[in-house]
Design an enzyme around this catalytic site. Structure first.
Site, PDB file in Angstrom:
ATOM      1  CG  HIS A 144       2.442  -7.679   6.774  1.00 34.95           C
ATOM      2  ND1 HIS A 144       3.305  -6.375   5.993  1.00 34.95           N
ATOM      3  CD2 HIS A 144       1.248  -7.238   7.806  1.00 34.95           C
ATOM      4  CE1 HIS A 144       2.478  -5.568   6.476  1.00 34.95           C
ATOM      5  NE2 HIS A 144       2.021  -5.753   7.784  1.00 34.95           N
ATOM      6  CB  CYS A 152      -5.923 -26.271   4.807  1.00 37.22           C
ATOM      7  SG  CYS A 152      -7.570 -27.053   4.128  1.00 37.22           S
ATOM      8  N   GLY A 212      13.887   0.978   6.001  1.00 36.83           N
ATOM      9  CA  GLY A 212      13.138   0.320   4.665  1.00 36.83           C
ATOM     10  C   GLY A 212      11.619   0.085   4.346  1.00 36.83           C
ATOM     11  CB  ALA A 256      18.744  -2.020   4.135  1.00 37.58           C
TER      12      ALA A 256
HETATM   13  C1  BJW Z   1      14.939   1.052   1.184  1.00 35.83           C
HETATM   14  C2  BJW Z   1      15.706   1.028  -0.493  1.00 35.83           C
HETATM   15  C3  BJW Z   1      17.032   0.538   0.284  1.00 35.83           C
HETATM   16  C4  BJW Z   1      13.697   0.804  -1.452  1.00 35.83           C
HETATM   17  N1  BJW Z   1      17.079   0.322   1.720  1.00 35.83           N
HETATM   18  N2  BJW Z   1      15.239   2.347   1.828  1.00 35.83           N
HETATM   19  C5  BJW Z   1      -7.176   3.081   6.198  1.00 35.83           C
HETATM   20  C6  BJW Z   1      -6.864   3.275   7.395  1.00 35.83           C
HETATM   21  C7  BJW Z   1      -6.402   3.341   8.060  1.00 35.83           C
HETATM   22  C8  BJW Z   1      -6.001   1.868   8.372  1.00 35.83           C
HETATM   23  C9  BJW Z   1      -6.470   1.325   6.680  1.00 35.83           C
HETATM   24  C10 BJW Z   1      -7.076   2.059   6.112  1.00 35.83           C
HETATM   25  N3  BJW Z   1      -7.944   1.779   5.045  1.00 35.83           N
HETATM   26  C11 BJW Z   1      -6.927   0.201   5.129  1.00 35.83           C
HETATM   27  C12 BJW Z   1      -6.737  -0.036   6.799  1.00 35.83           C
HETATM   28  C13 BJW Z   1      -6.482  -0.929   6.456  1.00 35.83           C
HETATM   29  C14 BJW Z   1      -4.798  -2.141   6.328  1.00 35.83           C
HETATM   30  C15 BJW Z   1      -4.020  -0.706   5.424  1.00 35.83           C
HETATM   31  O1  BJW Z   1      -3.233  -0.107   5.994  1.00 35.83           O
HETATM   32  N4  BJW Z   1      -4.160  -0.159   4.355  1.00 35.83           N
HETATM   33  C16 BJW Z   1      -3.428   1.284   4.006  1.00 35.83           C
HETATM   34  C17 BJW Z   1      -2.756   1.006   2.464  1.00 35.83           C
HETATM   35  C18 BJW Z   1      -4.033   2.666   3.982  1.00 35.83           C
HETATM   36  N5  BJW Z   1      -3.908  -2.738   7.264  1.00 35.83           N
HETATM   37  C19 BJW Z   1      -4.962  -3.822   7.020  1.00 35.83           C
HETATM   38  O2  BJW Z   1      -5.537  -4.137   5.921  1.00 35.83           O
HETATM   39  C20 BJW Z   1      -4.080  -4.720   7.467  1.00 35.83           C
HETATM   40  N6  BJW Z   1      -4.562  -5.114   8.287  1.00 35.83           N
HETATM   41  C21 BJW Z   1      -5.997  -5.463   9.101  1.00 35.83           C
HETATM   42  O3  BJW Z   1      -5.121  -3.510   9.992  1.00 35.83           O
HETATM   43  O4  BJW Z   1      -6.600  -5.235  10.091  1.00 35.83           O
HETATM   44  C22 BJW Z   1      -7.935  -4.673  10.542  1.00 35.83           C
HETATM   45  C23 BJW Z   1      -8.551  -4.111   9.927  1.00 35.83           C
HETATM   46  C24 BJW Z   1      -9.399  -4.606   9.010  1.00 35.83           C
HETATM   47  C25 BJW Z   1      -9.721  -3.871   8.118  1.00 35.83           C
HETATM   48  C26 BJW Z   1     -10.549  -2.809   7.977  1.00 35.83           C
HETATM   49  C27 BJW Z   1      -9.397  -1.970   9.008  1.00 35.83           C
HETATM   50  C28 BJW Z   1      -8.932  -2.513  10.054  1.00 35.83           C
HETATM   51  C29 BJW Z   1      -3.668  -5.779   7.208  1.00 35.83           C
HETATM   52  C30 BJW Z   1      -2.573  -5.568   6.677  1.00 35.83           C
HETATM   53  C31 BJW Z   1      -1.750  -6.713   5.529  1.00 35.83           C
HETATM   54  C32 BJW Z   1      -0.458  -5.791   4.531  1.00 35.83           C
HETATM   55  N7  BJW Z   1       0.348  -6.882   3.773  1.00 35.83           N
HETATM   56  C33 BJW Z   1       0.654  -6.572   2.862  1.00 35.83           C
HETATM   57  C34 BJW Z   1       0.913  -7.731   1.478  1.00 35.83           C
HETATM   58  C35 BJW Z   1       1.069  -9.140   1.671  1.00 35.83           C
HETATM   59  C36 BJW Z   1       0.986  -9.179   0.444  1.00 35.83           C
HETATM   60  C37 BJW Z   1       2.134 -10.381  -0.185  1.00 35.83           C
HETATM   61  O5  BJW Z   1       3.466  -9.280   0.189  1.00 35.83           O
HETATM   62  O6  BJW Z   1       2.024 -11.518  -0.639  1.00 35.83           O
HETATM   63  O7  BJW Z   1       2.177  -6.826   2.971  1.00 35.83           O
HETATM   64  S1  BJW Z   1       0.509  -5.241   1.442  1.00 35.83           S
HETATM   65  C38 BJW Z   1       2.492  -5.087   1.165  1.00 35.83           C
HETATM   66  O8  BJW Z   1       3.163  -3.860   2.233  1.00 35.83           O
HETATM   67  C39 BJW Z   1       3.159  -5.945   2.621  1.00 35.83           C
HETATM   68  C40 BJW Z   1       4.617  -5.568   2.938  1.00 35.83           C
HETATM   69  O9  BJW Z   1       4.649  -5.807   3.977  1.00 35.83           O
HETATM   70  C41 BJW Z   1       3.655  -3.732   3.325  1.00 35.83           C
HETATM   71  C42 BJW Z   1       4.455  -2.778   3.713  1.00 35.83           C
HETATM   72  O10 BJW Z   1       4.775  -2.452   2.662  1.00 35.83           O
HETATM   73  P1  BJW Z   1       6.898  -2.070   2.920  1.00 35.83           P
HETATM   74  O11 BJW Z   1       7.383  -3.313   3.456  1.00 35.83           O
HETATM   75  O12 BJW Z   1       6.429  -1.194   3.567  1.00 35.83           O
HETATM   76  O13 BJW Z   1       6.934  -1.453   1.074  1.00 35.83           O
HETATM   77  P2  BJW Z   1       6.946  -0.229   0.384  1.00 35.83           P
HETATM   78  O14 BJW Z   1       6.775  -1.242  -0.947  1.00 35.83           O
HETATM   79  O15 BJW Z   1       5.584   0.005   0.251  1.00 35.83           O
HETATM   80  O16 BJW Z   1       8.198   0.032   1.202  1.00 35.83           O
HETATM   81  C43 BJW Z   1       9.404   0.222   0.707  1.00 35.83           C
HETATM   82  C44 BJW Z   1      10.174   1.154   0.987  1.00 35.83           C
HETATM   83  O17 BJW Z   1      11.584   0.824   0.718  1.00 35.83           O
HETATM   84  C45 BJW Z   1      10.794   2.820   0.803  1.00 35.83           C
HETATM   85  O18 BJW Z   1       9.516   3.524   1.598  1.00 35.83           O
HETATM   86  C46 BJW Z   1      11.581   3.120  -0.171  1.00 35.83           C
HETATM   87  O19 BJW Z   1      11.846   4.385  -0.295  1.00 35.83           O
HETATM   88  C47 BJW Z   1      12.124   2.166   0.640  1.00 35.83           C
HETATM   89  N8  BJW Z   1      13.567   1.477   0.011  1.00 35.83           N
HETATM   90  N9  BJW Z   1      15.022   0.711  -1.585  1.00 35.83           N
HETATM   91  C48 BJW Z   1      16.682   1.670   2.265  1.00 35.83           C
HETATM   92  N10 BJW Z   1      17.493  -0.411  -0.458  1.00 35.83           N
HETATM   93 ZN    ZN Z   2      -7.029 -28.992   5.187  1.00 34.48          ZN
END
Ligand code: BJW
Ligand code: ZN
Length: 264
Positions: A144, A152, A212, A256
Site C-alpha cells: 500500500h 508527483c 494484525g 503481535a
Molecule cells: C491487533 C493488535 C495487536 C489490533 N496485535 N492484532 C468489493 C469487493 C472486493 C474489492 C472491493 C470491493 N469494493 C471495493 C473494493 C476494492 C477495495 C477494497 O478492498 N475495499 C474493501 C473495503 C471492500 N480495494 C482497493 O481499492 C485496492 N485496489 C484494488 O483493488 O484495485 C483494483 C480495483 C479497483 C477498484 C475496484 C475494484 C478493484 C486498494 C486498497 C488500498 C487500501 N489502502 C489503505 C489506505 C491507505 C491510506 C493510508 O494508509 O494512508 O490501506 S485502506 C487501509 O486498510 C490501509 C490498510 O493497509 C488497509 C488494511 O487495514 P488493516 O491493516 O487490516 O487495519 P485494520 O485497522 O482494518 O485492522 C487492524 C487489525 O489488527 C484488527 O483485526 C485488530 O483486531 C488487529 N489488532 N491490535 C495483533 N496489538
Molecule cells: Zn513533477
C-alpha cells in the site's frame, strides 16, 4: 458411566486439540506453529495495522482510527484528494507527526529473525508506516506504499520526503507539480511488480503467517484463501476474531508483540 465414556475418549482428544488451536494464545497452538515455521523452507507473512498498534500507531478500523470526524475511507481516495488536497495532506501530516515518534517493536524484529532463518521468505505488509524496513526487514513488499514517499501528480517522480510537517501543498522538485503521498488509495491499483512478487510468495509458501489485519481490504484479503488452495498451512495472530479466523489452520488470539517473538 465412567468418566472416559462420558466424554467419549477417542474423539475428545482430537477435537479438543483442534478447538484449542482457536483459543487465546494457547501454548499448543503456539508450539504447533513454531514447529511448522522451524521446518518450513518457504514462508510468507502478511501484516496489517495490528502489528504497529503495539508500537503506538493507531489502526484504521479501531476506535482511535478517526482523524477529526473522518474515516480512512473518506480521505484515502483519489476523489478526496482531487476535491481537497489540503485536507488530505493535513491528515497525512497528522499521521506523519505521529509515526515519526514510533519505533519497531518485538514483533517487527522477530520477523527479521525469521527472514534470516528461512530459505525462501517474503514479507507482505499493508502498513505504510515504514516500521518493517526501520526494523531491518529486507525481503518485503509495502503493497500500500510508504508514508515517507511522495509522488508527483504531473510527472510521476517518486521521492523520499521526511519533513514533519510537510509544507502544504508540497511541490515537485523537478516540475513544480502538486505532490501526493506515494500510497495506494481505494480504487487504485497496486504496483504490478509488488503484487506479482506477493502473489508468487503466497502461492508457493509452506506457511502463510497473517498478523494484525482485519482481512477486509482487497487484494490482501484474498491471500489467505489463495495460500490455502495452494496447500499451505495458514496461521493468524490477531487480538480479535476476523473473517479469516474460522478458516485458518491455526488461529492465535493475542498481541503481535507478545505472540510473534514466541514463534521463533
Ligand atoms: C491487533 C493488535 C495487536 C489490533 N496485535 N492484532 C468489493 C469487493 C472486493 C474489492 C472491493 C470491493 N469494493 C471495493 C473494493 C476494492 C477495495 C477494497 O478492498 N475495499 C474493501 C473495503 C471492500 N480495494 C482497493 O481499492 C485496492 N485496489 C484494488 O483493488 O484495485 C483494483 C480495483 C479497483 C477498484 C475496484 C475494484 C478493484 C486498494 C486498497 C488500498 C487500501 N489502502 C489503505 C489506505 C491507505 C491510506 C493510508 O494508509 O494512508 O490501506 S485502506 C487501509 O486498510 C490501509 C490498510 O493497509 C488497509 C488494511 O487495514 P488493516 O491493516 O487490516 O487495519 P485494520 O485497522 O482494518 O485492522 C487492524 C487489525 O489488527 C484488527 O483485526 C485488530 O483486531 C488487529 N489488532 N491490535 C495483533 N496489538
Ligand atoms: Zn513533477
Amino acid at each position: 458411566m465412567d468418566r472416559a465414556s462420558d466424554y467419549g475418549s477417542e474423539g475428545w482428544g482430537f477435537n479438543s486439540l483442534r478447538a484449542r488451536h482457536h483459543h487465546m494464545g494457547h501454548p499448543a497452538a503456539i508450539q504447533d506453529l513454531k514447529a511448522r515455521l522451524a521446518g518450513a523452507r518457504a514462508v510468507a507473512v502478511l501484516t496489517g495495522a495490528g502489528i504497529s498498534a503495539d508500537s503506538g500507531v493507531p489502526t484504521f478500523r479501531g476506535a482511535d482510527g478517526l482523524w477529526r470526524t473522518y474515516r480512512a475511507e473518506d480521505l484515502a481516495t483519489p476523489e478526496a484528494f482531487a476535491r481537497d488536497p489540503r485536507l488530505v495532506w493535513e491528515w497525512y501530516n497528522w499521521r506523519r507527526e505521529l509515526i515519526a515518534t514510533k519505533s519497531p517493536n518485538a514483533a517487527h524484529y522477530a520477523l527479521v529473525d525469521l527472514e534470516r532463518r528461512v530459505e525462501r521468505f517474503w514479507l507482505i505488509t499493508q502498513n505504510v508506516d515504514g516500521l518493517h524496513p526501520a526494523g531491518g526487514a529486507q525481503k518485503l513488499s509495502e503493497i500500500h506504499g510508504n508514508i515517507w514517499k511522495v509522488r508527483c501528480t504531473q510527472c510521476g517522480h517518486v521521492g523520499t520526503n521526511r519533513a514533519v510537517p510537510i509544507p502544504i501543498p508540497p511541490h515537485c522538485p523537478t516540475c513544480n507539480g502538486l505532490l501526493r503521498p506515494h500510497i495506494v488509495w481505494f480504487g487504485e491499483s497496486l504496483d504490478p511488480a509488488d503484487l506479482e512478487r506477493s502473489l508468487a510468495a503466497v502461492r508457493s509458501c509452506e506457511v502463510l503467517l497473517i498478523v494484525g489485519t482485519s482481512g477486509i481490504v482487497y487484494p490482501a484479503a484474498s491471500f489467505a484463501s489463495l495460500a490455502k488452495e495452494a496447500g499451505a498451512c495458514v496461521a493468524e495472530v490477531n487480538l480479535d476474531p476476523t473473517p479469516n479466523t474460522q478458516s485458518v489452520d491455526i488461529a492465535i488470539q493475542g498481541r503481535a508483540k507478545d505472540i510473534v517473538p514466541e514463534l521463533l
